[in-house]
Motif scaffolding. Structure first.
Motif, mmCIF file in Angstrom:
data_model
loop_
_atom_site.group_PDB
_atom_site.id
_atom_site.type_symbol
_atom_site.label_atom_id
_atom_site.label_comp_id
_atom_site.label_asym_id
_atom_site.label_seq_id
_atom_site.Cartn_x
_atom_site.Cartn_y
_atom_site.Cartn_z
ATOM 1 N N VAL A 99 1.831 13.009 2.436
ATOM 2 C CA VAL A 99 1.337 11.547 2.967
ATOM 3 C C VAL A 99 0.301 12.253 3.897
ATOM 4 C CG1 VAL A 99 1.652 9.144 3.978
ATOM 5 C CG2 VAL A 99 3.704 9.642 2.231
ATOM 6 N N LEU A 100 -0.876 10.931 3.825
ATOM 7 C CA LEU A 100 -1.995 11.758 5.044
ATOM 8 C C LEU A 100 -1.642 10.512 5.809
ATOM 9 C CD1 LEU A 100 -5.069 11.960 2.184
ATOM 10 C CD2 LEU A 100 -3.979 13.875 3.645
ATOM 11 N N SER A 101 -1.695 11.732 6.981
ATOM 12 C CA SER A 101 -1.703 10.498 8.668
ATOM 13 C C SER A 101 -3.406 9.721 8.569
ATOM 14 C CB SER A 101 -1.933 11.433 9.668
ATOM 15 O OG SER A 101 -3.112 12.541 9.818
ATOM 16 N N PRO A 102 -3.303 8.667 9.167
ATOM 17 C CA PRO A 102 -4.614 8.036 9.008
ATOM 18 C C PRO A 102 -5.660 9.061 10.089
ATOM 19 C CG PRO A 102 -2.730 6.792 10.596
ATOM 20 C CD PRO A 102 -2.704 8.121 10.379
ATOM 21 N N ALA A 103 -5.357 9.412 10.802
ATOM 22 C CA ALA A 103 -6.865 10.920 11.303
ATOM 23 C C ALA A 103 -7.296 11.640 10.053
ATOM 24 C CB ALA A 103 -6.132 11.133 12.531
ATOM 25 N N GLU A 104 -6.026 12.134 9.044
ATOM 26 C CA GLU A 104 -6.798 12.493 7.790
ATOM 27 C C GLU A 104 -7.284 12.096 7.227
ATOM 28 O OE1 GLU A 104 -3.397 15.965 7.175
ATOM 29 O OE2 GLU A 104 -2.360 13.786 7.360
ATOM 30 N N CYS A 105 -6.891 10.869 6.595
ATOM 31 C CA CYS A 105 -7.652 9.985 5.886
ATOM 32 C C CYS A 105 -8.227 9.678 6.285
ATOM 33 C CB CYS A 105 -6.821 8.241 6.064
ATOM 34 S SG CYS A 105 -5.406 7.916 5.295
ATOM 35 N N VAL A 174 -7.788 7.417 -0.597
ATOM 36 C CA VAL A 174 -6.873 7.484 0.543
ATOM 37 C C VAL A 174 -7.292 5.002 0.908
ATOM 38 C CG1 VAL A 174 -8.321 6.036 2.509
ATOM 39 C CG2 VAL A 174 -8.166 8.840 1.987
ATOM 40 N N LEU A 175 -6.831 4.613 1.153
ATOM 41 C CA LEU A 175 -7.228 3.193 1.134
ATOM 42 C C LEU A 175 -7.455 1.854 1.958
ATOM 43 C CD1 LEU A 175 -6.815 0.542 -0.953
ATOM 44 C CD2 LEU A 175 -3.759 0.336 -0.495
ATOM 45 N N VAL A 176 -8.378 1.287 2.101
ATOM 46 C CA VAL A 176 -8.480 0.701 3.618
ATOM 47 C C VAL A 176 -8.684 -0.319 3.219
ATOM 48 C CG1 VAL A 176 -10.344 0.727 5.288
ATOM 49 C CG2 VAL A 176 -10.231 2.520 4.406
ATOM 50 N N VAL A 177 -7.453 -1.617 4.314
ATOM 51 C CA VAL A 177 -7.504 -2.607 3.838
ATOM 52 C C VAL A 177 -8.672 -2.982 5.210
ATOM 53 C CG1 VAL A 177 -5.725 -4.568 3.862
ATOM 54 C CG2 VAL A 177 -5.599 -2.340 2.885
ATOM 55 N N GLY A 178 -9.231 -4.272 4.966
ATOM 56 C CA GLY A 178 -9.204 -5.052 6.433
ATOM 57 C C GLY A 178 -10.108 -6.354 6.430
ATOM 58 N N ARG A 179 -10.488 -7.231 6.904
ATOM 59 C CA ARG A 179 -11.290 -7.958 6.480
ATOM 60 C C ARG A 179 -12.655 -7.876 6.926
ATOM 61 N NH1 ARG A 179 -9.860 -12.736 5.151
ATOM 62 N NH2 ARG A 179 -11.521 -14.583 6.025
ATOM 63 N N ARG A 216 -5.544 -1.489 8.460
ATOM 64 C CA ARG A 216 -4.133 -0.164 7.905
ATOM 65 C C ARG A 216 -5.293 0.737 6.967
ATOM 66 N NH1 ARG A 216 -1.844 -3.847 4.965
ATOM 67 N NH2 ARG A 216 -2.192 -2.876 2.763
ATOM 68 N N ILE A 217 -4.610 2.017 7.037
ATOM 69 C CA ILE A 217 -5.929 2.946 6.285
ATOM 70 C C ILE A 217 -4.348 3.851 5.914
ATOM 71 C CG2 ILE A 217 -7.520 5.053 6.359
ATOM 72 C CD1 ILE A 217 -8.589 3.692 8.678
ATOM 73 N N THR A 218 -4.027 3.923 4.826
ATOM 74 C CA THR A 218 -3.208 4.833 4.052
ATOM 75 C C THR A 218 -4.126 5.895 2.933
ATOM 76 O OG1 THR A 218 -2.586 3.036 2.174
ATOM 77 C CG2 THR A 218 -1.598 3.387 4.594
ATOM 78 N N GLY A 219 -2.828 6.563 2.908
ATOM 79 C CA GLY A 219 -3.339 8.064 1.950
ATOM 80 C C GLY A 219 -1.813 9.256 1.542
ATOM 81 N N ARG A 220 -2.742 9.676 0.024
ATOM 82 C CA ARG A 220 -1.776 10.374 0.190
ATOM 83 C C ARG A 220 -2.476 11.521 -0.725
ATOM 84 N NH1 ARG A 220 2.754 9.134 -4.033
ATOM 85 N NH2 ARG A 220 0.479 8.060 -5.428
#
Length: 237
Positions: A99-105, A174-179, A216-220
């Motif tokens: 699992v990637l941290s937000p900084a790594e993402c 990496v997945l970025v979610v936002g408006r 939200r920013i998540t990644g693997r």
């Protein structure tokens, strides 16, 4: 046809925009110098420069050594897999999912690239590839007002960016979610233009900036132990 270094024959010619460009890109992706790659491939740095910058026609033996030095395959270097979707490589024996941290993402998002924007168009889900850029906390892309990606304005959207290495069955996403919103402020538009490293691949006419404020920013990352590690975080898997 004659090999520049060995004098051996070759049946196929690859232009600078094909073999040379791919070799240069892969070397830079791994954070390696020409000298380092040349040593791995048992060649001279001068010949590697010739391969990268000229219409070189190396023999199969050199291509095999070069592919090994760059942790890839001959097919990847000469564009043999260009028309195929990513993911045809076989699964590794012991992959590790991290699992990637937000900084790594954010580090992997880097400053620009190609991603896929998921939006709702006429009450139906749709996904479009876009050239994106990163400027501070914004992730933005250019499009035409009437194009599908412009439908993201005013919506909560998802932007997915990934990198796949078929040769070693590794990669990250990496997945970025936002408006999203249309950029109307001239200062903000200029700032995005200054940060943009590439123009939309589909050509001119895409001048409308759509910016995403990530909530939200998540990644693997899929890592296979035993492969060469890069000095750059964006390609260290």
């Amino acid at each position: 046809m004659t090999n520049h270094e060995t004098g051996s024959g070759s049946e196929t010619a690859w232009t600078r925009s094909d073999l040379g460009r791919r070799v240069t890109f892969r070397r830079q992706e791994l954070g390696l110098t020409r000298e380092e790659v040349a040593t791995r491939a048992a060649a001279s740095p001068g010949y590697l420069q010739y391969v990268e910058e000229s219409a070189a026609e190396p023999d199969v033996g050199f291509l095999l050594r070069l592919a090994g030095a760059l942790d890839t395959t001959v097919s990847e270097l000469v564009g043999g897999t260009m028309a195929l979707p990513a993911g045809f490589g076989k699964a590794a024996a012991h992959p590790e999912v991290l699992v990637l941290s937000p900084a790594e993402c954010r580090e992997r998002l880097s400053s620009h690239g190609v991603g896929r924007i998921a939006v709702t168009v006429e009450d139906a889900p749709a996904i479009f590839p876009v050239n994106y850029t990163v400027a501070d906390d914004l992730i933005a892309y250019r499009t035409a007002p009437e194009a599908g990606p412009a439908a993201a304005a005013g919506q909560e959207v998802a932007l997915e960016v990934d990198h796949i290495d078929d040769a070693f069955s590794q990669g990250w996403s990496v997945l970025v979610v936002g408006r999203a919103h249309v950029v109307t402020n001239s200062y903000e538009s200029r700032r995005l233009e200054e940060h943009a490293h590439t123009a939309p691949w589909v050509g001119d006419g895409r001048h409308q900036w759509i910016a995403i404020h990530p909530t939200r920013i998540t990644g693997r990352r899929i890592r296979v132990m035993g492969t060469h590690a890069s000095s750059k975080a964006t390609s260290s898997w």
